[in-house]
Design an enzyme around this catalytic site. Sequence first.
Site, PDB file in Angstrom:
ATOM      1  N   LYS A  21     -39.465  24.871   5.695  1.00 32.32           N
ATOM      2  CA  LYS A  21     -38.117  24.583   5.180  1.00 32.32           C
ATOM      3  C   LYS A  21     -37.756  25.449   3.970  1.00 32.32           C
ATOM      4  O   LYS A  21     -36.667  26.013   3.908  1.00 32.32           O
ATOM      5  CB  LYS A  21     -38.047  23.103   4.821  1.00 32.32           C
ATOM      6  N   ARG A  96     -33.734  12.395  -2.020  1.00 28.40           N
ATOM      7  CA  ARG A  96     -34.978  11.838  -1.484  1.00 28.40           C
ATOM      8  C   ARG A  96     -34.915  10.327  -1.383  1.00 28.40           C
ATOM      9  O   ARG A  96     -35.920   9.685  -1.132  1.00 28.40           O
ATOM     10  CB  ARG A  96     -36.169  12.254  -2.352  1.00 28.40           C
ATOM     11  N   ARG A 136     -55.674  26.812   6.885  1.00 30.33           N
ATOM     12  CA  ARG A 136     -55.569  27.613   5.669  1.00 30.33           C
ATOM     13  C   ARG A 136     -56.918  27.676   4.954  1.00 30.33           C
ATOM     14  O   ARG A 136     -57.520  26.660   4.637  1.00 30.33           O
ATOM     15  CB  ARG A 136     -54.505  27.000   4.759  1.00 30.33           C
ATOM     16  N   ARG A 170     -59.143  24.125   0.765  1.00 29.53           N
ATOM     17  CA  ARG A 170     -58.813  23.238  -0.350  1.00 29.53           C
ATOM     18  C   ARG A 170     -58.803  21.794   0.138  1.00 29.53           C
ATOM     19  O   ARG A 170     -58.483  21.519   1.291  1.00 29.53           O
ATOM     20  CB  ARG A 170     -57.428  23.572  -0.909  1.00 29.53           C
ATOM     21  N   ARG A 181     -50.081  12.969   3.880  1.00 32.68           N
ATOM     22  CA  ARG A 181     -48.854  13.564   3.302  1.00 32.68           C
ATOM     23  C   ARG A 181     -47.702  13.485   4.289  1.00 32.68           C
ATOM     24  O   ARG A 181     -46.561  13.203   3.920  1.00 32.68           O
ATOM     25  CB  ARG A 181     -49.099  15.026   2.930  1.00 32.68           C
TER      26      ARG A 181
END
Length: 233
Positions: A21, A96, A136, A170, A181
């Site tokens: 986004k 939000r 990642r 990570r 999340r």
Amino acid sequence: MTETTSLPTRTVFFGPPGAGKGTQANLIAAHHDLPVMDMGATIRKAIKQGGGAGDKAKSYVERGALVPPEIVIEMAMERLAQPEFQGSWILDGFPRSIAQAEALEAYLAQPEHAGRFVVVNFHADPEALVSRLSGRLICPQCATVYNTQSNPPAQADVCSECGHHGLTRRKDDEPEVIRTRLQVYSEETQPLIDFYSQRGVLVTVDAMQEIGTVTAAVETALGWTNGVGTAHG
Ligand SMILES: [Zn+2]
């Protein structure tokens, strides 16, 4: 006689982590010479610069408390009052909550803010995002970032930049952390998707396509397919 100007288009972008986004907001803003209000950056900047809502927010941040929602609204409205936001714009990270959406609706209902309003929802399958984000890897020595799917190192587990053996993931990129999340995002955003869907201003775009295809889909949804920039300023 008054001068004829085309009305601005105000857009809000919604999308889960990893859906691209922010990248799309910046690409489209650059194509059409528009400002983007990234709410996270706006809050940090308002606190740093001080004055108005920034000073109020600072007092909360300094004692480790969350900035209250009404102060976030105040910061957003102060930013939208600035000269560069008098034409078309893109919002990223605001609203939000329903209270924030209602504040934005009241702002847009003022005659001097007349224009078109479109909400773009970047849709992506959660598990596709999990596999994209959990791919990642980072080099612990030089911090180069790789992605096993889209940008792998030349030799598996070896940094192409510094030759370090052993790329790491990570904690934030562990699949379970990503799923949490995405769940938090979904719970926070669904009421807003419903709010804008009821108002007939919501457009959904498949975010898992090629970057250029997603950009074109958003531009089509906004009616900006001919490459002509929007009037603003
Ligand atoms: Zn390295």
